[in-house]
Write a protein that holds these residues in place. Sequence first.
Motif, mmCIF file in Angstrom:
data_model
loop_
_atom_site.group_PDB
_atom_site.id
_atom_site.type_symbol
_atom_site.label_atom_id
_atom_site.label_comp_id
_atom_site.label_asym_id
_atom_site.label_seq_id
_atom_site.Cartn_x
_atom_site.Cartn_y
_atom_site.Cartn_z
ATOM 1 N N SER A 44 0.845 -1.189 0.000
ATOM 2 C CA SER A 44 0.000 0.000 0.000
ATOM 3 C C SER A 44 0.881 1.239 0.000
ATOM 4 C CB SER A 44 -0.901 -0.007 1.236
ATOM 5 O OG SER A 44 -1.684 1.158 1.288
ATOM 6 N N THR A 47 0.660 7.308 2.856
ATOM 7 C CA THR A 47 -0.342 8.378 2.824
ATOM 8 C C THR A 47 0.292 9.635 2.226
ATOM 9 O OG1 THR A 47 0.283 9.011 5.076
ATOM 10 C CG2 THR A 47 -1.564 7.480 4.826
ATOM 11 N N ARG A 96 -4.288 0.910 -3.559
ATOM 12 C CA ARG A 96 -3.270 1.965 -3.537
ATOM 13 C C ARG A 96 -1.903 1.342 -3.831
ATOM 14 N NH1 ARG A 96 -3.869 6.671 -1.578
ATOM 15 N NH2 ARG A 96 -1.795 6.662 -0.612
#
Length: 210
Positions: A44, A47, A96
């Motif tokens: 992933s 962020t 992601r």
Amino acid sequence: MRPSKLSSHVDGGCGVAHDPASPVGPEPAIWLPEASPTTLILESAPTGFKIVDSINRDAFGHSLLEVSDADGRELVIADGSGELHVRLRDAQAARRPAVLVPLDGVGELRAEVALHFARRLAGQRSGLLPAALRLTSFQKRRLIQLLHAFDVHDLGGGPRDVAAKVLASDHAKRRSVEWKDSHARRKANRLIHDSIALVERGYLKLLRGL
């Protein structure tokens, strides 16, 4: 039998390129990512990154296999250029996606495979594998010949047997003096030597494009 827990690829004192927790069968082999640059490791993305594309399996071609284990999920996808293995390490990796590229001596190949992967995600037509990771017709014929020679040798056959069964050479029927100096004998001995090296981990060079 499937182990109760995932085994290390170096358990027992020797490396195992094929995932020991993966059952053997007619399906494509599940290669450990550290053994094969054709296995992409997806995690992933951190962020803060705006991810444009999630994984769309329809964009890649024919899906051969999907396997889940304690380390995540692996997809095996094929097109005319070969098989691509995609290892998804967590549930968010498909939504992601970020590619992990270890710099392990074949980092450039891994990066090239990742670039092909990114192009496919963007809807561009691109082979799944770089040229260095595709077997040529000559290499395929040579590997078949080596495996045939190994089988003959493993069943107790010698150079004469390999010359007769693998090379289809009539020199195998000649008298000892003629046979000793024949090209077929030298070639049969090379086949036996090279076939043993191939089976005893030499195949790893093929996985790594060497």
